[in-house]
Design an enzyme around this catalytic site. Structure first.
Site, PDB file in Angstrom:
ATOM      1  N   CYS A 104       0.885  -1.161   0.000  1.00  0.00           N
ATOM      2  CA  CYS A 104       0.000   0.000   0.000  1.00  0.00           C
ATOM      3  C   CYS A 104       0.922   1.209   0.000  1.00  0.00           C
ATOM      4  CB  CYS A 104      -0.907   0.015   1.226  1.00  0.00           C
ATOM      5  SG  CYS A 104      -1.875   1.535   1.339  1.00  0.00           S
ATOM      6  N   CYS A 107      -0.471   4.234   2.335  1.00  0.00           N
ATOM      7  CA  CYS A 107      -0.511   4.125   3.797  1.00  0.00           C
ATOM      8  C   CYS A 107      -0.154   2.702   4.198  1.00  0.00           C
ATOM      9  CB  CYS A 107      -1.861   4.564   4.362  1.00  0.00           C
ATOM     10  SG  CYS A 107      -3.288   3.881   3.520  1.00  0.00           S
ATOM     11  N   SER A 108      -1.150   1.895   4.538  1.00  0.00           N
ATOM     12  CA  SER A 108      -0.824   0.560   5.049  1.00  0.00           C
ATOM     13  C   SER A 108      -1.989  -0.387   4.840  1.00  0.00           C
ATOM     14  CB  SER A 108      -0.508   0.660   6.536  1.00  0.00           C
ATOM     15  OG  SER A 108      -1.629   1.200   7.209  1.00  0.00           O
ATOM     16  N   CYS A 109      -2.824  -0.160   3.822  1.00  0.00           N
ATOM     17  CA  CYS A 109      -4.011  -0.989   3.609  1.00  0.00           C
ATOM     18  C   CYS A 109      -3.596  -2.449   3.460  1.00  0.00           C
ATOM     19  CB  CYS A 109      -4.777  -0.517   2.379  1.00  0.00           C
ATOM     20  SG  CYS A 109      -5.350   1.176   2.568  1.00  0.00           S
TER      21      CYS A 109
END
Lengths: 196, 90
Positions: A104, A107-109
């Site tokens: 991602c 961000c950090s999906c």
């Protein structure tokens, strides 16, 4: 990677925020404790591993998983409805010629319910920035040296759409039970930084 | 005219962030306060104080220097503080 500052200053900031939100009637201790307990108990790469093992032994399930993962994973008692909104899950299958890896960049999906809490490296600027520019080099840092002729596909997750990799079934695993197969699957295999 | 805004979090393809480290047997949270931040965010989302898009936006509009200096759950903390600042007295 991003620095951690687990300082007493930050902990005090969190306490102040928590006290403010509890005083405003927006949550309470029991709710917060329950959220943490359920998260730690439920979110695990064993969930993703069970999906993979089922796909390895059941061609019909595998076909549905690759076309409509959200409904297919209900077969093994899982869903993408852990938050308020259901997140779309796309499962991408490794083949003899193609290897998939997930990131991602924004961000950090991450399908946290299926893979467990995401590792710090997945959330780091270093991984997010580099894996789209030099996937072969990044995978090599994980010890995964793919042949030059293997195509690497990098999938960039978003808030609405999450990815999970379906690794190839290892050779020599004929006759194993689904549980035994699931035990072969690692979190890294589900992200694509390992073969299985 | 469409104004395309680039934000600091959009790091895909950038160079210079160096190496990442893989922490063996990494725990889900590195401190109790991280777990509390996780839970506070889940509770606010559940109550509809804000939604997931607003939460991400609050992280992504942090001043670039602050964003880069903050750890992962510190960014969450900042976002929750920002999004709940008007909810002091219910």
């Amino acid at each position: 990677m991003t620095a951690h500052h687990p300082t007493s200053h930050t902990a005090a900031r969190v306490r102040r925020l928590e006290e403010r939100l509890i005083a405003a009637g927006l949550t309470d201790d029991a709710e917060l404790d329950g959220i943490i307990t359920r998260f730690l108990a439920g979110a695990s790469p064993l969930n993703g591993a069970r999906i993979v093992a089922r796909a390895w032994v059941d061609d019909d399930f595998r076909a549905r998983l690759l076309t409509d993962a959200n409904s297919a994973i209900a077969d093994v008692g899982l869903s993408m409805r852990s938050g308020l909104q259901e997140q779309r899950l796309t499962v991408v299958a490794n083949t003899e010629t193609t290897h998939n890896v997930v990131v991602c960049t924004l961000c950090s999906c991450y399908p946290i319910g299926l893979l467990g809490p995401s590792p710090s490296w997945y959330k780091s600027e270093a991984y997010r920035s580099r894996v789209v520019r030099d996937p072969r080099g990044v995978l090599a840092e994980f010890g995964l040296h793919l042949p030059e002729e293997t195509t690497i596909v990098v999938h960039d997750a978003s808030a609405e759409s999450r990815y999970m990799v379906l690794p190839r079934r290892p050779a020599g695993t004929d006759g194993r039970t689904e549980d035994e197969l699931a035990a072969l699957v690692s979190r890294e295999g589900l992200i694509g930084t390992a073969l299985v | 005219m469409l104004l395309v805004v680039s934000r600091v979090n959009d790091v895909g393809g950038q160079t210079g962030f160096g190496d990442f480290t893989v922490e063996p047997d990494e725990p889900p949270f590195h401190a109790d306060w991280e777990a509390r931040v996780y839970a506070l965010n889940a509770a606010m989302l559940r109550r509809g104080v804000y939604n997931l898009d607003q939460f991400r936006d609050a992280i992504e509009r942090m001043p670039p220097a602050d964003y880069l200096a903050a750890g992962y759950y510190e960014r969450w903390l900042t976002a929750i503080e920002t999004l709940t600042s008007g909810h002091d007295d219910g």
